[in-house]
Structures are given as C-alpha cells and as structure tokens.
Design a protein around this motif. Structure first.
Motif, PDB file in Angstrom:
ATOM      1  N   GLU A 321       0.853  -1.247   0.051  1.00 47.26           N
ATOM      2  CA  GLU A 321      -0.056   0.071  -0.036  1.00 47.26           C
ATOM      3  C   GLU A 321       0.935   1.354  -0.075  1.00 47.26           C
ATOM      4  N   HIS A 322       2.007   1.118  -0.405  1.00 43.82           N
ATOM      5  CA  HIS A 322       3.036   2.452  -0.513  1.00 43.82           C
ATOM      6  C   HIS A 322       3.699   2.574  -1.732  1.00 43.82           C
ATOM      7  N   LEU A 323       4.045   3.649  -2.448  1.00 41.51           N
ATOM      8  CA  LEU A 323       4.732   3.821  -3.510  1.00 41.51           C
ATOM      9  C   LEU A 323       6.005   4.245  -3.095  1.00 41.51           C
ATOM     10  N   ASN A 324       6.990   3.778  -3.242  1.00 37.51           N
ATOM     11  CA  ASN A 324       8.500   4.016  -2.913  1.00 37.51           C
ATOM     12  C   ASN A 324       9.132   4.870  -4.253  1.00 37.51           C
ATOM     13  N   ILE A 325       9.587   5.925  -3.655  1.00 39.87           N
ATOM     14  CA  ILE A 325      10.210   6.743  -4.591  1.00 39.87           C
ATOM     15  C   ILE A 325      11.597   7.100  -4.230  1.00 39.87           C
ATOM     16  N   SER A 378       3.651  13.661   7.657  1.00 36.80           N
ATOM     17  CA  SER A 378       2.199  14.072   8.103  1.00 36.80           C
ATOM     18  C   SER A 378       1.325  13.326   7.169  1.00 36.80           C
ATOM     19  N   VAL A 379       1.629  12.658   6.288  1.00 40.32           N
ATOM     20  CA  VAL A 379       0.595  11.633   5.556  1.00 40.32           C
ATOM     21  C   VAL A 379       0.982  10.506   5.796  1.00 40.32           C
ATOM     22  N   GLY A 380       1.806   9.833   6.977  1.00 37.17           N
ATOM     23  CA  GLY A 380       1.949   8.471   7.302  1.00 37.17           C
ATOM     24  C   GLY A 380       3.034   8.024   6.542  1.00 37.17           C
ATOM     25  N   GLY A 381       3.859   8.565   5.690  1.00 36.48           N
ATOM     26  CA  GLY A 381       5.012   8.313   5.007  1.00 36.48           C
ATOM     27  C   GLY A 381       6.215   8.274   5.803  1.00 36.48           C
ATOM     28  N   LYS A 382       7.406   8.093   5.011  1.00 39.43           N
ATOM     29  CA  LYS A 382       8.888   7.947   5.712  1.00 39.43           C
ATOM     30  C   LYS A 382       9.569   8.449   4.615  1.00 39.43           C
ATOM     31  N   GLN A 396      21.045   9.885  -2.371  1.00 43.33           N
ATOM     32  CA  GLN A 396      19.841   9.114  -2.700  1.00 43.33           C
ATOM     33  C   GLN A 396      18.926   9.484  -1.601  1.00 43.33           C
ATOM     34  N   PHE A 397      17.720   9.977  -1.892  1.00 41.39           N
ATOM     35  CA  PHE A 397      16.587  10.367  -0.848  1.00 41.39           C
ATOM     36  C   PHE A 397      15.491   9.277  -1.347  1.00 41.39           C
ATOM     37  N   SER A 398      15.029   8.490  -0.342  1.00 42.89           N
ATOM     38  CA  SER A 398      14.021   7.676  -0.602  1.00 42.89           C
ATOM     39  C   SER A 398      12.635   7.957   0.236  1.00 42.89           C
ATOM     40  N   ILE A 399      11.589   7.762  -0.384  1.00 45.64           N
ATOM     41  CA  ILE A 399      10.444   8.221   0.113  1.00 45.64           C
ATOM     42  C   ILE A 399       9.334   6.878   0.145  1.00 45.64           C
ATOM     43  N   SER A 400       8.685   6.638   1.104  1.00 44.81           N
ATOM     44  CA  SER A 400       7.588   5.634   1.333  1.00 44.81           C
ATOM     45  C   SER A 400       6.282   6.397   1.330  1.00 44.81           C
ATOM     46  N   TRP A 401       5.662   6.603   0.332  1.00 44.27           N
ATOM     47  CA  TRP A 401       4.280   7.332   0.208  1.00 44.27           C
ATOM     48  C   TRP A 401       3.056   6.523   0.212  1.00 44.27           C
ATOM     49  N   PRO A 402       2.103   6.572   1.145  1.00 47.81           N
ATOM     50  CA  PRO A 402       0.800   5.838   0.968  1.00 47.81           C
ATOM     51  C   PRO A 402       0.222   5.975  -0.426  1.00 47.81           C
ATOM     52  N   THR A 403      -0.242   4.810  -0.889  1.00 45.49           N
ATOM     53  CA  THR A 403      -0.918   4.743  -2.313  1.00 45.49           C
ATOM     54  C   THR A 403      -2.425   5.088  -2.046  1.00 45.49           C
ATOM     55  N   HIS A 404      -2.957   4.856  -0.824  1.00 45.07           N
ATOM     56  CA  HIS A 404      -4.500   5.328  -0.303  1.00 45.07           C
ATOM     57  C   HIS A 404      -4.364   5.934   0.817  1.00 45.07           C
ATOM     58  N   GLN A 405      -4.665   7.113   0.794  1.00 42.16           N
ATOM     59  CA  GLN A 405      -4.510   8.003   2.131  1.00 42.16           C
ATOM     60  C   GLN A 405      -6.017   8.043   2.353  1.00 42.16           C
ATOM     61  N   PRO A 406      -6.432   7.660   3.658  1.00 44.72           N
ATOM     62  CA  PRO A 406      -7.654   7.692   4.148  1.00 44.72           C
ATOM     63  C   PRO A 406      -8.034   9.153   4.720  1.00 44.72           C
TER      64      PRO A 406
END
Length: 411
Positions: A321-325, A378-382, A396-406
């Motif tokens: 449920e996360h998009l890693n960028i 703030s959106v529950g990512g890292k 290298q900056f790595s982001i874990s971003w929720p794909t479905h933010q409630p």
C-alpha cells in the motif's frame, strides 16, 4: 414393533399441539421479514412485518441469526423467554429456536403449516420455532446478555485505545514541534537579531562621524537583514501549519505528476533527468506530494557541482500500500556528519571553492528539506537519506508514500 405414524395422524397431532399453544412456527425471508406462520404461539408475528415487531426480544440478535449456517441443523437458541402480555392474558415462558433453511422453499408434502391456511404461500430463508418452556429459569438468557455486553464493552475499550494512541501520537508531534520552535527561536533567530543590533550601532557611529557613506551602507545592510528576518518568520509559520491544512483527496496519475514537475524545472544544458520504474494511480493529497518531489528534484539540480555532466534518476516502485520513490544523483553528496542537520529548519549547506561544506545563507533553501521531511511524515510516510561522499559520489533520497490516504488521516 410399532410402525411409524402415518402422515395424516402425524399432521393431526401437530395441528392439535400447535392449537394448544405447545409450539408455533414462523417462516422468515433473508431480511427476517415474516412470510408465514403457524400455531397460537406464533400469533404475535404478522406476515409482512419484521420478526422483531412481534417479538422485540429478537431485535438484539439479528446478526447472530444471519450468521447461521445453511445446514438446517445448527440453531440459534433463546431459552426461557417471558412474553409480555396484556393484564388479562397469561404470560407464558417460551423457548425460541431459529434455523436457516438448506432450501429457501418449505416442503409442502410434510409441512403442517399448509393445513393452517395462514402460511400457504410461506417461503423463507429461516425457520423460527417457538415452544412452551418446561422451566422458569432465565439464567441462560442472562448469561447470553452478559456475554454480549462484555463483547461490546471490549470493542469499545479497543476503540478507545486506538483513539488514545492517535491522541498520544499527535501530542508527541506537538511536543516535538514545540522543541523545534524553541530551538529555532533561541538559536537561528538570534543571529539575525545580533546583526541588526550591530548594524544599528554602525548607523549610530556613522551619524556621530558625519559619514553618509557608512550610514548608507549600514542602512542597506539593515534592510537586507530585515527582509531576511521576515522571510525566516514567514517560513517558520508555514512550517508550523504544514500537515494540518490540506486540500481534498484526489486520484492522480503519479507518472504524469512526476513528468509535469520535471518539465517545469530549469536544467543546465547537458544535465540529464531519467524517470523509471512503476508509477501507479494514487488516492492522496496532491499538493503535499508535489511539494516533496519538486523540492527534492530542485535541490538535486541546484546543489549539483557538475552541471554539464550531472544526472538525476527518479525511480518509482509500488510495494503493498505504499509507493516507494527514490531521487538519486551523482552530485557531491552529503557528509555523514551533516545528514541529520540538513533536515532541520535553516540548516542547509553548500560547497566552497575547496570542496568544504559551509552553512548556506541562501534562505530560499533554508527550509526545503525540513518541509519535505515534515510533509512526508504528515501523511504517514517515511523519508530516508543515503550518501557517503567518502566512498562514492551522489545522494539518494527515498520516500515511502501511502497509495491510498484515508480522509482525516493526516495530522
């Protein structure tokens, strides 16, 4: 040996028992609406009405009845129920059993209800059996209700625990914010305040010396420091409100978003930006994600020391449920000892002519990575950083971003 009773005597006996209030039957559809009934004990149930309209005690157990398997054997039981009656009526105590039909149409060849005239058209998913109780105890009902109350109480406690954990997390964030702001005010804002005081002294000295040139230089510098203070305070207020003010959730094409961001940023000739990987649709807050990606890519371009041979690789990978960028570059990198500091407000660094890292006074970048980190969290990512200029170039900056933010999930 006595033979089995024949159908006619059996139906007669069933009818006799039903009319004498020994038992009653009712057929219910999948919505627990009465479709047929048989016997005096079922007379409270009206065809076409919900089951609980005639027997309110059953209103508390609809979920249990719906959970019955369709084996025609397993039943839901309520023993020792005392029916409410008018003052001139007897108050019989009854046992209630409910079965789910294996077939939703009763068999008329053996169904005694066909003799009553009240359930000729009865079909249903459930069969409700009412029998006169042989005892007066309500212990089983009391225990069942206590168990139900206990389960409901445990569910309420679990919900309260979740709400408490969320409140504690928000409190922890607020406490961290207070510490950050106290640190910024006590450290970062002191420096420009000291400079303002020194410049005021220069103006005063220029007046005493009747030196217009010195006064002009000091006033010009004073105006610059005033603008610097104003910018810092404005950025600090933006940082304080970040994560609490968000637009509505949107479904976005992440590949199109990253493409639009890259196309809008100026790049030196020969500088290469490559987009690769998987970029799914996201249900998220578009403004925060745009801010994060734009800042990271813009920083990688502006702080690169090899403009003509520089490159940036932006990779997307969906994981659960996360998009890693990842935003990777072949720039000078960030020393291990500086990596925590670059995420603090007003703590950016630049390379001098000898390749040494010095504090960066360009305030347009002073809050960039602080904004990025706070937005992701703030959106529950890292957000993480990997860089070691001592062994290899680049960051290298790595982001874990929720794909479905409630909705309402962001703090």
């Amino acid at each position: 040996m006595m033979s089995n009773p024949q159908p006619a005597p059996l139906f007669s006996a069933s009818l006799l028992l039903a009319r004498n209030g020994i038992y009653g039957l009712a057929w219910l559809d999948a919505q627990l609406i009465v479709t047929g009934r048989f016997g005096e004990l079922a007379s409270r149930l009206e065809i076409g009405e919900p089951m609980h309209a005639g027997m309110p005690i059953l209103a508390d157990y609809e979920d249990d009845i719906h959970a019955l398997p369709s084996d025609g054997v397993t039943s839901f039981e309520l023993p020792g129920i005392l029916l409410v009656a008018s003052p001139d009526e007897a108050r019989p105590r009854i046992d209630i059993s409910v079965f789910r039909h294996a077939s939703e149409t009763p068999d008329r060849s053996t169904d005694p209800a066909g003799m009553s005239g009240e359930a000729d058209q009865a079909t249903g998913a459930f069969l409700l059996l009412i029998t006169r109780a042989s005892h007066q105890s309500t212990t089983d009902v009391a225990v069942a209700r206590l168990q139900r109350d206990r389960r409901m109480l445990l569910e309420q406690i679990e919900q309260q625990k979740l709400e408490l954990e969320k409140a504690n997390a928000e409190l922890e964030l607020c406490n961290r914010d207070l510490e950050d702001y106290a640190s910024i005010i006590s450290h970062d804002l002191k420096a420009p305040m000291r400079i303002l005081r020194y410049l005021a002294d220069d103006v005063e000295q220029g007046v005493e010396e009747a030196n217009p040139e010195k006064i002009h230089e000091a006033c010009t510098a004073l105006k610059g420091q005033s603008r610097r203070m104003s910018t810092m305070l404005s950025q600090l207020l933006d940082y304080a409100s970040l994560g609490r003010n968000k637009d509505a959730l949107e479904v976005i094409d992440s590949r199109q978003l990253i493409g639009d961001i890259v196309a809008s940023l100026p790049c030196p000739d020969g500088f290469a930006i490559k987009i690769q990987g998987d970029w799914p649709e996201l249900t998220t807050y578009i403004a925060p994600l745009d801010l994060v990606l734009r800042n990271l890519i813009d920083n990688a371009i502006k702080h690169h020391d090899l403009k003509s041979d520089g490159w940036i690789e932006i990779t997307g990978t969906q994981q659960g449920e996360h998009l890693n960028i990842t935003v990777a570059d072949n720039g000078p990198g960030i020393p291990l000892g500086r990596q925590d500091a670059v995420f603090f407000p007003f703590r950016s660094y630049r390379l001098d002519g000898d390749g040494q890292y010095l504090p960066n006074d360009d305030l347009s970048h002073g809050m960039g990575l602080a904004f990025v980190k706070r937005t992701v969290e703030s959106v529950g990512g890292k957000l993480t950083l990997a860089s070691d200029p001592g062994t290899a170039r680049g960051s290298q900056f790595s982001i874990s971003w929720p794909t479905h933010q409630p909705p309402g999930a962001a703090n």
